[in-house]
Design a protein around this motif. Structure first.
Motif, PDB file in Angstrom:
ATOM      1  N   ILE A  95     -28.012  25.825  18.659  1.00  0.00           N
ATOM      2  CA  ILE A  95     -28.814  25.439  18.023  1.00  0.00           C
ATOM      3  C   ILE A  95     -29.540  24.795  19.449  1.00  0.00           C
ATOM      4  N   SER A  96     -31.240  25.290  19.716  1.00  0.00           N
ATOM      5  CA  SER A  96     -32.020  24.517  20.837  1.00  0.00           C
ATOM      6  C   SER A  96     -33.071  23.644  19.963  1.00  0.00           C
ATOM      7  N   ALA A  97     -32.612  22.423  20.465  1.00  0.00           N
ATOM      8  CA  ALA A  97     -32.936  21.266  20.022  1.00  0.00           C
ATOM      9  C   ALA A  97     -34.151  20.994  20.153  1.00  0.00           C
ATOM     10  N   GLY A  98     -34.424  21.506  21.416  1.00  0.00           N
ATOM     11  CA  GLY A  98     -36.084  20.594  21.861  1.00  0.00           C
ATOM     12  C   GLY A  98     -36.731  22.217  20.883  1.00  0.00           C
ATOM     13  N   THR A  99     -36.299  23.256  20.849  1.00  0.00           N
ATOM     14  CA  THR A  99     -37.913  24.043  20.377  1.00  0.00           C
ATOM     15  C   THR A  99     -37.875  23.917  18.881  1.00  0.00           C
ATOM     16  N   GLU A 100     -36.168  23.920  18.370  1.00  0.00           N
ATOM     17  CA  GLU A 100     -35.968  23.930  16.508  1.00  0.00           C
ATOM     18  C   GLU A 100     -36.553  22.630  15.904  1.00  0.00           C
ATOM     19  N   GLY A 214     -30.795  17.799  29.555  1.00  0.00           N
ATOM     20  CA  GLY A 214     -30.878  18.878  27.991  1.00  0.00           C
ATOM     21  C   GLY A 214     -29.953  19.670  27.659  1.00  0.00           C
ATOM     22  N   LEU A 215     -30.202  20.467  27.326  1.00  0.00           N
ATOM     23  CA  LEU A 215     -29.368  21.755  27.448  1.00  0.00           C
ATOM     24  C   LEU A 215     -29.871  22.611  28.905  1.00  0.00           C
ATOM     25  N   LEU A 216     -31.315  23.340  28.661  1.00  0.00           N
ATOM     26  CA  LEU A 216     -31.221  23.588  29.841  1.00  0.00           C
ATOM     27  C   LEU A 216     -31.168  22.732  31.307  1.00  0.00           C
TER      28      LEU A 216
END
Length: 245
Positions: A95-100, A214-216
């Motif tokens: 899950i791409s938290a920011g994008t999604e 974050g993830l990135l």
């Protein structure tokens, strides 16, 4: 779990480069229970010069954004692969938290916002999120020789769904059994950070600051350290993220 250790990044770094180079274009859904598949039907599937029959469900499940702030798990049809395509049974999707979240809230320059991405579509709902995951080949269409049933693959743009169909040439096979499927499901996301750090052309001993964890940012931190950056600094408003870094 999103913070993959250095040794795991080294394991899957070859996948990152392959996936990025093969596609021009961010945490985690539960694995599919392949041993408990109800409503099974028999579908003939062509593989090369012979026919195989695979037991597959005619319907699966997928995540759908149905309105602003509303996400649901819904049944979806499982399509049979056509020539050059394969059917993948998902193990994990990242899950791409920011994008999604942006898509769930219909923010500007998203698939659901007015004008869609780069004003190339009408936007709106329903919307099927998800663009990175790992699964196993469940069926092969005619002419597919590079992949076989049972192969583990990294897939892109399959959505958060139990099954998806893609061209065989668009998938990356995982040959190394030491690579964990959970870790590999983050390959597409990690590619962004990997590419960004590579473009910096970091020299040994240069300092780096990563803004945001974050993830990135987590991946960028680790790739920068692996590239020889010393010292590496991070900044984030969240104390837990700073502690994790």
């Amino acid at each position: 779990q999103a913070c993959v250790q250095h040794r795991e990044i080294l394991k899957i770094i070859s996948i990152f480069t392959h996936v990025f180079n093969g596609h021009r274009m961010n945490g985690l859904a539960p694995p599919v229970d392949h041993a408990n598949m109800e409503g099974v039907s028999t579908i003939p599937v062509a593989t090369g010069q012979f026919e195989r029959k695979q037991n597959m469900r005619s319907t699966g499940q997928c995540v759908v954004f149905e309105a602003i702030g509303k996400a649901a798990l819904r049944p979806c049809e499982i399509s049979s692969p056509q020539a050059g395509e394969v059917l993948v049974a998902s193990d994990y999707t990242a899950i791409s938290a920011g994008t999604e979240r942006a898509n769930l809230m219909a923010l500007p320059n998203t698939g659901t916002g007015h004008g869609g991405y780069n004003w190339k579509s009408s936007g709106g709902f329903p919307f099927h999120p998800g663009y990175c995951g790992v699964g196993r080949i469940a069926a092969c269409g005619e002419g597919v020789e590079s992949l076989s049933i049972g192969d583990r693959v990294v897939g892109n743009w399959g959505g958060h769904r139990s099954h998806f169909v893609r061209k065989a040439s668009d998938l990356t096979r995982i040959d190394d059994d030491a690579i964990d499927s959970l870790n590999a499901s983050f390959a597409r996301i990690a590619v962004f950070s990997l590419l960004g750090v590579r473009k910096l052309r970091i020299e040994l001993g240069e300092s780096v600051l990563v803004a945001g964890q974050g993830l990135l940012g987590v991946f960028a931190l680790q790739v920068a350290a692996l590239s020889g950056a010393v010292p590496v600094f991070v900044s984030d408003f969240n104390p837990a993220r700073r502690e994790l870094a």
